[in-house]
Design a protein around this motif. Structure first.
Motif, PDB file in Angstrom:
ATOM      1  N   GLY A 254       0.802  -1.216   0.000  1.00  0.00           N
ATOM      2  CA  GLY A 254       0.000   0.000   0.000  1.00  0.00           C
ATOM      3  C   GLY A 254       0.833   1.263   0.000  1.00  0.00           C
ATOM      4  O   GLY A 254       0.523   2.234  -0.705  1.00  0.00           O
ATOM      5  N   LYS A 255       1.903   1.290   0.771  1.00  0.00           N
ATOM      6  CA  LYS A 255       2.752   2.475   0.843  1.00  0.00           C
ATOM      7  C   LYS A 255       3.408   2.763  -0.502  1.00  0.00           C
ATOM      8  O   LYS A 255       3.483   3.919  -0.944  1.00  0.00           O
ATOM      9  CB  LYS A 255       3.816   2.288   1.920  1.00  0.00           C
ATOM     10  CG  LYS A 255       4.670   3.518   2.177  1.00  0.00           C
ATOM     11  CD  LYS A 255       5.700   3.264   3.272  1.00  0.00           C
ATOM     12  CE  LYS A 255       5.017   3.030   4.616  1.00  0.00           C
ATOM     13  NZ  LYS A 255       6.001   2.870   5.715  1.00  0.00           N
ATOM     14  N   THR A 256       3.863   1.712  -1.188  1.00  0.00           N
ATOM     15  CA  THR A 256       4.479   1.884  -2.502  1.00  0.00           C
ATOM     16  C   THR A 256       3.466   2.410  -3.509  1.00  0.00           C
ATOM     17  O   THR A 256       3.785   3.245  -4.357  1.00  0.00           O
ATOM     18  CB  THR A 256       5.060   0.553  -2.997  1.00  0.00           C
ATOM     19  OG1 THR A 256       6.008   0.062  -2.047  1.00  0.00           O
ATOM     20  CG2 THR A 256       5.758   0.719  -4.335  1.00  0.00           C
ATOM     21  N   ILE A 257       2.221   1.937  -3.428  1.00  0.00           N
ATOM     22  CA  ILE A 257       1.175   2.396  -4.337  1.00  0.00           C
ATOM     23  C   ILE A 257       0.903   3.890  -4.139  1.00  0.00           C
ATOM     24  O   ILE A 257       0.805   4.653  -5.106  1.00  0.00           O
ATOM     25  CB  ILE A 257      -0.119   1.585  -4.126  1.00  0.00           C
ATOM     26  CG1 ILE A 257       0.087   0.144  -4.593  1.00  0.00           C
ATOM     27  CG2 ILE A 257      -1.290   2.224  -4.870  1.00  0.00           C
ATOM     28  CD1 ILE A 257      -1.070  -0.783  -4.274  1.00  0.00           C
ATOM     29  N   VAL A 258       0.807   4.318  -2.883  1.00  0.00           N
ATOM     30  CA  VAL A 258       0.530   5.728  -2.595  1.00  0.00           C
ATOM     31  C   VAL A 258       1.676   6.613  -3.074  1.00  0.00           C
ATOM     32  O   VAL A 258       1.456   7.638  -3.741  1.00  0.00           O
ATOM     33  CB  VAL A 258       0.282   5.940  -1.085  1.00  0.00           C
ATOM     34  CG1 VAL A 258       0.182   7.430  -0.772  1.00  0.00           C
ATOM     35  CG2 VAL A 258      -0.988   5.214  -0.653  1.00  0.00           C
ATOM     36  N   ILE A 259       2.908   6.229  -2.746  1.00  0.00           N
ATOM     37  CA  ILE A 259       4.058   7.019  -3.191  1.00  0.00           C
ATOM     38  C   ILE A 259       4.132   7.037  -4.713  1.00  0.00           C
ATOM     39  O   ILE A 259       4.379   8.077  -5.336  1.00  0.00           O
ATOM     40  CB  ILE A 259       5.364   6.448  -2.601  1.00  0.00           C
ATOM     41  CG1 ILE A 259       5.364   6.590  -1.084  1.00  0.00           C
ATOM     42  CG2 ILE A 259       6.581   7.158  -3.193  1.00  0.00           C
ATOM     43  CD1 ILE A 259       6.536   5.923  -0.411  1.00  0.00           C
ATOM     44  N   GLY A 260       3.891   5.869  -5.316  1.00  0.00           N
ATOM     45  CA  GLY A 260       3.911   5.793  -6.771  1.00  0.00           C
ATOM     46  C   GLY A 260       2.837   6.629  -7.433  1.00  0.00           C
ATOM     47  O   GLY A 260       3.024   7.143  -8.538  1.00  0.00           O
ATOM     48  N   ALA A 261       1.687   6.779  -6.774  1.00  0.00           N
ATOM     49  CA  ALA A 261       0.594   7.583  -7.322  1.00  0.00           C
ATOM     50  C   ALA A 261       0.899   9.077  -7.258  1.00  0.00           C
ATOM     51  O   ALA A 261       0.490   9.843  -8.132  1.00  0.00           O
ATOM     52  CB  ALA A 261      -0.705   7.279  -6.589  1.00  0.00           C
ATOM     53  N   PHE A 262       1.622   9.497  -6.218  1.00  0.00           N
ATOM     54  CA  PHE A 262       1.924  10.922  -6.064  1.00  0.00           C
ATOM     55  C   PHE A 262       3.191  11.343  -6.805  1.00  0.00           C
ATOM     56  O   PHE A 262       3.349  12.523  -7.131  1.00  0.00           O
ATOM     57  CB  PHE A 262       2.044  11.280  -4.581  1.00  0.00           C
ATOM     58  CG  PHE A 262       0.722  11.500  -3.906  1.00  0.00           C
ATOM     59  CD1 PHE A 262       0.138  12.762  -3.886  1.00  0.00           C
ATOM     60  CD2 PHE A 262       0.030  10.454  -3.318  1.00  0.00           C
ATOM     61  CE1 PHE A 262      -1.095  12.981  -3.290  1.00  0.00           C
ATOM     62  CE2 PHE A 262      -1.198  10.651  -2.721  1.00  0.00           C
ATOM     63  CZ  PHE A 262      -1.760  11.915  -2.696  1.00  0.00           C
ATOM     64  N   ALA A 263       4.077  10.402  -7.084  1.00  0.00           N
ATOM     65  CA  ALA A 263       5.342  10.755  -7.731  1.00  0.00           C
ATOM     66  C   ALA A 263       5.168  11.408  -9.101  1.00  0.00           C
ATOM     67  O   ALA A 263       5.910  12.338  -9.434  1.00  0.00           O
ATOM     68  CB  ALA A 263       6.232   9.519  -7.841  1.00  0.00           C
ATOM     69  N   PRO A 264       4.222  10.977  -9.939  1.00  0.00           N
ATOM     70  CA  PRO A 264       4.107  11.604 -11.264  1.00  0.00           C
ATOM     71  C   PRO A 264       3.100  12.748 -11.345  1.00  0.00           C
ATOM     72  O   PRO A 264       2.730  13.163 -12.444  1.00  0.00           O
ATOM     73  CB  PRO A 264       3.656  10.431 -12.137  1.00  0.00           C
ATOM     74  CG  PRO A 264       2.789   9.623 -11.238  1.00  0.00           C
ATOM     75  CD  PRO A 264       3.376   9.763  -9.856  1.00  0.00           C
TER      76      PRO A 264
END
Length: 440
Positions: A254-264
């Motif tokens: 879940g943490k990777t998904i959230v960070i990945g969603a905000f990165a771009p």
């Protein structure tokens, strides 16, 4: 990994898996399938986006003034982004139960069908508020179906790319965005210049929606040829690119998904700031013909495509995260002054569009791959799909509405606030991701 993926049929006859004559699978072949798929999806996307400015305000909201009619049209725009994650969950289930080929077929026919059905909608003058409700339902259908178009080829391409060229191969899937925009813009430019305003609003605008369905069918067969072949099935399975229950992926990554969603978010916010928003501003507040600005948009998109290619080389030299961070900083600077260029005439519009697309090309080309590498192998297929869904929802869904509302009520410079917020989110997400990596 070399440029060609090792043939897993080495030492076996050509019919050992019931599929002859395909040979080893190479990154180049995967890239072709990715570009075809992404171009068809983005063509659908931009046909709706352009129509939401040129057509829907007059056909479905004729009882409102031009500004409020366009804002009302833009209020329906994010429905697709809301429905997309729901579609992803449903189609992941189809993938697990019936296979990737079946899932892709249903999704692309759903996407093409929803898009083509818009062409048959009667307007507000014929059935009143019902026309708006039907448009909203079909927009939801587009987004829901789009959630099932993830075929994993982009991830497969990244995993099979030579290590020293991962930035280059990460760029390839994103080429579908400017390609789809160029075709859609030129098609609408032709129709608006060749037809009278009355003919265009009566029947001409419907033609691109039929074309979108035809392109989807062609793209479907091109992609099915790849994803259902034994060679690709084997590669998907050995790379752990299989559909996992979203609840499992979210629970463990879940943490990777959230960070990945905000990165771009910087590039995704810029995406609509240089595609949908400028067209709405020019169409409402200037006397410029839409065909002229659509041509500018197509040319700028071609420049953006070149910038994407350049980004592949830059990313391999300086690193994808470094390039993404530098691009986000440049977008933040761009947001502080660039929107005002739209109010200075055609030359200002050209400067805004070309500069914006250069920044978009450099950032958007690497936006998907920079964080996706953080997924554990067995979570990559489902995790990448969910990350992309959330990134589009947070970064792009509301951009046209917010930008136009701010510009109309507080001046063009105010529209840059949305863009600035996206740049800040990208820089913050990259910093958090780097901190987490360093702590491991």
């Amino acid at each position: 990994m070399t440029a060609a993926v090792v043939d897993h049929h080495e030492g076996q006859g050509p019919d050992s898996h019931g599929h002859a004559g395909h040979g080893p699978v190479s990154p180049g072949e995967i890239a072709i399938g990715v570009i075809i798929g992404r171009t068809s999806e983005f063509f659908d996307f931009f046909v709706y986006a352009i129509a939401s400015v040129l057509v829907f305000p007059k056909v479905f909201f004729p009882h409102l003034d031009p500004l409020n009619a366009t804002l009302a049209s833009f209020a329906l725009f994010p429905l697709a982004f809301v429905a997309r994650p729901i579609g992803t969950i449903f189609f992941m289930w189809l993938d697990r139960v019936y296979g990737r080929g079946f899932k892709l077929t249903v999704a692309l026919f759903g996407l093409g069908g929803s898009t083509a059905a818009i062409a048959f909608l009667p307007g507000y003058a014929e059935i009143g508020q019902t026309s708006i409700l039907l448009l909203a339902l079909l927009r939801l259908g587009q987004g829901f179906s789009l959630g099932g178009t993830w075929d994993g080829l982009a991830s497969l391409l990244a995993l099979n790319a030579p290590k020293e060229k991962r930035g280059w191969y990460a760029m390839i899937p994103q080429l579908g965005a400017p390609s789809g925009l160029i075709v859609a813009s030129l098609l609408f430019a032709f129709l608006t210049s060749a037809l009278s305003a009355e003919d265009f609003l009566s029947w001409g605008w419907r033609f691109p929606f039929f074309v979108a369905f035809a392109i989807n069918v062609v793209a479907l067969f091109a992609r099915l040829r790849m994803v259902v072949s034994p060679e690709y099935q084997h590669l998907f399975e050995t790379r752990d690119l299989v559909a996992e229950r979203p609840s499992v992926t979210i629970g463990e990554q879940g943490k990777t998904i959230v960070i990945g969603a905000f990165a771009p978010l910087a590039s995704f916010a810029l995406f609509h700031m240089v595609t949908v928003f400028p067209l709405s501003w020019v169409f409402i507040f200037t006397s410029q013909e839409p065909s002229g600005f659509l041509t500018i948009e197509a040319v700028a998109a071609a420049v953006g495509l070149i910038a994407m290619v350049v980004s592949g080389t830059l990313a391999d030299r300086v690193g994808r995260r470094t390039l993404l961070g530098a691009s986000a900083a440049a977008i933040a600077v761009f947001s502080a002054f660039a929107p005002t260029m739209l109010g200075t005439g055609v030359n200002g519009e050209i400067a805004f569009m070309v500069t914006g697309f250069v920044l978009l090309g450099l950032s958007f080309a690497q936006s998907s791959g920079a964080i996706a590498d953080s997924f554990e192998a067995r979570h990559r297929y489902t995790g990448s799909a969910l990350t992309g869904d959330l990134a589009w929802l947070f970064g792009a869904g509301l951009a046209p509405y917010v930008a136009l509302y701010l510009a109309a009520n507080h001046g063009l410079l105010a529209s840059g606030a949305y863009l600035l917020s996206g740049a800040v989110c990208t820089l913050l997400a990259l910093w958090i991701n780097r901190s987490l990596a360093a702590s491991k």
